[in-house]
Scaffold this motif. Structure first.
Motif, PDB file in Angstrom:
ATOM      1  N   MET A  40      -0.439 -15.128  12.201  1.00  0.00           N
ATOM      2  CA  MET A  40       0.151 -13.889  11.707  1.00  0.00           C
ATOM      3  C   MET A  40      -0.832 -13.164  10.808  1.00  0.00           C
ATOM      4  SD  MET A  40       3.974 -15.003  10.556  1.00  0.00           S
ATOM      5  CE  MET A  40       4.125 -13.458   9.637  1.00  0.00           C
ATOM      6  N   THR A  41      -0.941 -11.875  10.963  1.00  0.00           N
ATOM      7  CA  THR A  41      -1.771 -11.088  10.050  1.00  0.00           C
ATOM      8  C   THR A  41      -0.917 -10.588   8.886  1.00  0.00           C
ATOM      9  OG1 THR A  41      -1.365  -9.113  11.390  1.00  0.00           O
ATOM     10  CG2 THR A  41      -3.395 -10.355  11.822  1.00  0.00           C
ATOM     11  N   ILE A  42      -1.590 -10.350   7.772  1.00  0.00           N
ATOM     12  CA  ILE A  42      -0.884  -9.934   6.569  1.00  0.00           C
ATOM     13  C   ILE A  42      -0.250  -8.555   6.769  1.00  0.00           C
ATOM     14  CG2 ILE A  42      -2.861  -8.806   5.459  1.00  0.00           C
ATOM     15  CD1 ILE A  42      -1.907 -10.208   2.846  1.00  0.00           C
ATOM     16  N   GLN A  43       0.909  -8.358   6.156  1.00  0.00           N
ATOM     17  CA  GLN A  43       1.639  -7.100   6.224  1.00  0.00           C
ATOM     18  C   GLN A  43       1.708  -6.491   4.814  1.00  0.00           C
ATOM     19  OE1 GLN A  43       2.720  -5.877   9.275  1.00  0.00           O
ATOM     20  NE2 GLN A  43       1.538  -7.642  10.008  1.00  0.00           N
ATOM     21  N   PRO A  44       2.006  -5.185   4.710  1.00  0.00           N
ATOM     22  CA  PRO A  44       2.068  -4.563   3.378  1.00  0.00           C
ATOM     23  C   PRO A  44       2.992  -5.296   2.407  1.00  0.00           C
ATOM     24  CG  PRO A  44       2.075  -2.880   5.081  1.00  0.00           C
ATOM     25  CD  PRO A  44       2.176  -4.197   5.799  1.00  0.00           C
ATOM     26  N   GLU A  45       4.112  -5.833   2.936  1.00  0.00           N
ATOM     27  CA  GLU A  45       5.036  -6.553   2.057  1.00  0.00           C
ATOM     28  C   GLU A  45       4.388  -7.778   1.416  1.00  0.00           C
ATOM     29  OE1 GLU A  45       7.572  -5.369   5.720  1.00  0.00           O
ATOM     30  OE2 GLU A  45       5.461  -5.616   5.202  1.00  0.00           O
ATOM     31  N   CYS A  46       3.411  -8.367   2.105  1.00  0.00           N
ATOM     32  CA  CYS A  46       2.761  -9.576   1.593  1.00  0.00           C
ATOM     33  C   CYS A  46       1.952  -9.287   0.333  1.00  0.00           C
ATOM     34  CB  CYS A  46       1.835 -10.176   2.654  1.00  0.00           C
ATOM     35  SG  CYS A  46       2.648 -10.569   4.220  1.00  0.00           S
ATOM     36  N   ILE A  47       1.438  -8.070   0.226  1.00  0.00           N
ATOM     37  CA  ILE A  47       0.609  -7.716  -0.929  1.00  0.00           C
ATOM     38  C   ILE A  47       1.421  -7.820  -2.212  1.00  0.00           C
ATOM     39  CG2 ILE A  47      -0.747  -5.902  -2.017  1.00  0.00           C
ATOM     40  CD1 ILE A  47      -2.064  -7.125   0.454  1.00  0.00           C
ATOM     41  N   SER A  48       2.612  -7.220  -2.212  1.00  0.00           N
ATOM     42  CA  SER A  48       3.450  -7.285  -3.414  1.00  0.00           C
ATOM     43  C   SER A  48       3.910  -8.714  -3.683  1.00  0.00           C
ATOM     44  CB  SER A  48       4.661  -6.353  -3.269  1.00  0.00           C
ATOM     45  OG  SER A  48       5.433  -6.698  -2.137  1.00  0.00           O
TER      46      SER A  48
ATOM     47  N   ILE B 255      -3.460 -11.417 -13.777  1.00  0.00           N
ATOM     48  CA  ILE B 255      -2.715 -10.397 -13.033  1.00  0.00           C
ATOM     49  C   ILE B 255      -3.620  -9.233 -12.658  1.00  0.00           C
ATOM     50  CG2 ILE B 255      -0.842  -8.703 -13.210  1.00  0.00           C
ATOM     51  CD1 ILE B 255       0.605 -10.795 -15.021  1.00  0.00           C
ATOM     52  N   SER B 256      -4.479  -8.806 -13.561  1.00  0.00           N
ATOM     53  CA  SER B 256      -5.408  -7.717 -13.282  1.00  0.00           C
ATOM     54  C   SER B 256      -6.377  -8.089 -12.170  1.00  0.00           C
ATOM     55  CB  SER B 256      -6.173  -7.350 -14.552  1.00  0.00           C
ATOM     56  OG  SER B 256      -7.148  -6.358 -14.279  1.00  0.00           O
ATOM     57  N   TYR B 257      -6.886  -9.312 -12.228  1.00  0.00           N
ATOM     58  CA  TYR B 257      -7.805  -9.767 -11.181  1.00  0.00           C
ATOM     59  C   TYR B 257      -7.134  -9.718  -9.815  1.00  0.00           C
ATOM     60  CZ  TYR B 257      -9.830 -12.950  -7.867  1.00  0.00           C
ATOM     61  OH  TYR B 257     -10.297 -13.486  -6.696  1.00  0.00           O
ATOM     62  N   VAL B 258      -5.951 -10.270  -9.714  1.00  0.00           N
ATOM     63  CA  VAL B 258      -5.261 -10.332  -8.419  1.00  0.00           C
ATOM     64  C   VAL B 258      -4.945  -8.933  -7.902  1.00  0.00           C
ATOM     65  CG1 VAL B 258      -3.147 -11.070  -7.257  1.00  0.00           C
ATOM     66  CG2 VAL B 258      -4.350 -12.650  -8.785  1.00  0.00           C
ATOM     67  N   GLU B 259      -4.430  -8.084  -8.763  1.00  0.00           N
ATOM     68  CA  GLU B 259      -4.085  -6.729  -8.325  1.00  0.00           C
ATOM     69  C   GLU B 259      -5.323  -5.973  -7.851  1.00  0.00           C
ATOM     70  OE1 GLU B 259      -2.057  -5.045 -11.663  1.00  0.00           O
ATOM     71  OE2 GLU B 259      -0.108  -5.937 -11.112  1.00  0.00           O
TER      72      GLU B 259
ATOM     73  N   HIS C 252      -6.486  -4.785  -3.590  1.00  0.00           N
ATOM     74  CA  HIS C 252      -6.788  -3.424  -3.118  1.00  0.00           C
ATOM     75  C   HIS C 252      -7.688  -3.454  -1.886  1.00  0.00           C
ATOM     76  CE1 HIS C 252      -5.968  -1.640  -7.380  1.00  0.00           C
ATOM     77  NE2 HIS C 252      -4.872  -1.749  -6.660  1.00  0.00           N
ATOM     78  N   ASP C 253      -8.500  -4.493  -1.780  1.00  0.00           N
ATOM     79  CA  ASP C 253      -9.445  -4.597  -0.669  1.00  0.00           C
ATOM     80  C   ASP C 253      -9.038  -5.675   0.331  1.00  0.00           C
ATOM     81  OD1 ASP C 253     -11.147  -2.636  -1.847  1.00  0.00           O
ATOM     82  OD2 ASP C 253     -11.933  -4.184  -3.200  1.00  0.00           O
ATOM     83  N   ALA C 254      -7.759  -5.980   0.407  1.00  0.00           N
ATOM     84  CA  ALA C 254      -7.291  -7.041   1.304  1.00  0.00           C
ATOM     85  C   ALA C 254      -7.628  -6.728   2.759  1.00  0.00           C
ATOM     86  CB  ALA C 254      -5.780  -7.228   1.148  1.00  0.00           C
ATOM     87  N   ASP C 255      -8.059  -7.740   3.480  1.00  0.00           N
ATOM     88  CA  ASP C 255      -8.394  -7.621   4.898  1.00  0.00           C
ATOM     89  C   ASP C 255      -7.137  -7.868   5.729  1.00  0.00           C
ATOM     90  OD1 ASP C 255      -9.305  -7.835   7.486  1.00  0.00           O
ATOM     91  OD2 ASP C 255     -10.990  -9.164   7.007  1.00  0.00           O
ATOM     92  N   PHE C 256      -6.615  -6.805   6.342  1.00  0.00           N
ATOM     93  CA  PHE C 256      -5.347  -6.905   7.055  1.00  0.00           C
ATOM     94  C   PHE C 256      -5.488  -7.557   8.437  1.00  0.00           C
ATOM     95  CE2 PHE C 256      -3.861  -4.397   3.645  1.00  0.00           C
ATOM     96  CZ  PHE C 256      -2.477  -4.453   3.652  1.00  0.00           C
TER      97      PHE C 256
ATOM     98  N   PRO D  35      -1.870 -16.639   3.989  1.00  0.00           N
ATOM     99  CA  PRO D  35      -2.491 -17.775   3.284  1.00  0.00           C
ATOM    100  C   PRO D  35      -4.005 -17.645   3.144  1.00  0.00           C
ATOM    101  CG  PRO D  35      -0.835 -18.577   4.815  1.00  0.00           C
ATOM    102  CD  PRO D  35      -1.033 -17.118   5.116  1.00  0.00           C
ATOM    103  N   LEU D  36      -4.664 -17.048   4.136  1.00  0.00           N
ATOM    104  CA  LEU D  36      -6.110 -16.858   4.024  1.00  0.00           C
ATOM    105  C   LEU D  36      -6.461 -15.846   2.934  1.00  0.00           C
ATOM    106  CD1 LEU D  36      -7.534 -16.904   7.677  1.00  0.00           C
ATOM    107  CD2 LEU D  36      -8.270 -18.310   5.745  1.00  0.00           C
ATOM    108  N   ILE D  37      -5.627 -14.844   2.771  1.00  0.00           N
ATOM    109  CA  ILE D  37      -5.827 -13.876   1.688  1.00  0.00           C
ATOM    110  C   ILE D  37      -5.595 -14.546   0.333  1.00  0.00           C
ATOM    111  CG2 ILE D  37      -4.889 -11.789   0.608  1.00  0.00           C
ATOM    112  CD1 ILE D  37      -6.460 -11.072   3.027  1.00  0.00           C
ATOM    113  N   ALA D  38      -4.569 -15.376   0.267  1.00  0.00           N
ATOM    114  CA  ALA D  38      -4.159 -15.957  -1.015  1.00  0.00           C
ATOM    115  C   ALA D  38      -5.124 -17.020  -1.515  1.00  0.00           C
ATOM    116  CB  ALA D  38      -2.760 -16.560  -0.889  1.00  0.00           C
TER     117      ALA D  38
END
Length: 285
Positions: free
Chosen positions: A1-9, A33-37, A41-45, A50-53
């Motif tokens: 599964m690829t990441i979706q906009p809902e996953c970012i929040s 929190i600042s680092y993660v946010e 912004h540059d998340a690879d969709f 889990p790979l993003i996290a």
């Protein structure tokens, strides 16, 4: 599964839960929190959640100067799970259909998800799962596969949950004595996922083989696994994969005969499975 906009929040919210879990002061909380946010912004969709996290949790651990952000919570979850094993063991033994009781026991463990919430009511979760049918129900297909399989790879998910996995594996061995079972864990601490440390503390190596996948993500990512783990994944007659992280990382599937056992906890997985949040799933493909 690829990441979706809902996953970012969702991942952003998890950073706040990390701060709560480690009792971070205001300055450290702001850093995390600042680092993660900023990183999100540059998340690879094109990647799975889990790979993003994974790298975000690695950096959060560095900022917190901790090698295991959820160590305290994992220990608490494990101790709480142990108090319910006599009840679950008796439930399986007295069941008219022990396999269904075993699968429900495995899914019950999947509610221990500190990525979703830091606190949980395990007693209510147990009662809920045992009184709920599988929304996606491939239990009969799984029963047939277990009857003919010689090797089973059981891919774990969360610490605490692994206590119930051990119980499920013990009964699977009784029901299907021809099965050679390997329990696979994460390569290093990531969120509250089970590692070799928790598996050995529970004595799982006394009931079946235990393997470190080498994977640093909250879900089994084949390309990040060790050569030994890849070989076992490729050659096992049957795979049982626990939890949403494994489902997210292994969808689309790289092979047949994978049974996903999980509770649906978010809208993205809900849409993927065409089921409702809160449903329990036994999906064999």
């Amino acid at each position: 599964m690829t990441i979706q906009p809902e996953c970012i929040s969702c991942i952003a919210a998890q950073s706040k839960r990390v701060c709560e879990a480690i009792h971070a002061d205001e300055m450290l909380s702001e850093k995390i929190i600042s680092y993660v946010e900023t990183a999100l912004h540059d998340a690879d969709f094109t990647l799975s959640p889990p790979l993003i996290a994974a790298p975000l949790y690695e950096q959060m651990a560095l900022l917190a100067q901790s090698d295991d952000l959820y160590k305290e919570q994992k220990q608490h979850a494990s101790e709480q799970a142990k108090t319910y094993t006599p009840f679950l063991e008796e439930t399986i033994q007295n069941s008219d259909d022990p396999l269904i009781a075993v699968l429900k026991t495995a899914v019950v463990g999947n509610v221990i998800d500190l990525a979703a919430e830091v606190t949980f009511d395990l007693h209510d979760a147990i009662m809920s799962v045992f009184n709920t049918p599988f929304a996606h129900d491939d239990t009969q297909l799984l029963r047939a596969s277990l009857t003919h399989a010689k090797t089973l790879l059981y891919i774990g998910d969360n610490a605490g949950e692994h206590i119930f996995d051990a119980l499920a594996i013990r009964f699977l061995q009784k029901l299907y004595p021809q099965l050679s079972i390997t329990y696979m864990v994460r390569g290093n601490p990531i969120i509250n996922d089970v590692t070799l440390r928790e598996a050995h503390e529970a004595g799982i190596e006394k009931i079946c083989s235990v393997m470190n996948s080498g994977v640093p993500t909250p879900g089994f990512v084949y390309n990040l696994a060790s050569a030994e783990a890849q070989e076992l994944f490729d050659n096992a007659d049957l795979i049982i994969a626990k939890g949403m992280g494994n489902y997210e990382c292994m969808t689309p599937q790289q092979r047949h005969d994978i049974c996903f056992l999980l509770k649906v906890k978010c809208s993205v997985v809900s849409m993927s499975l065409h089921q409702e949040i809160g449903d329990i799933i036994c999906k064999l493909s």
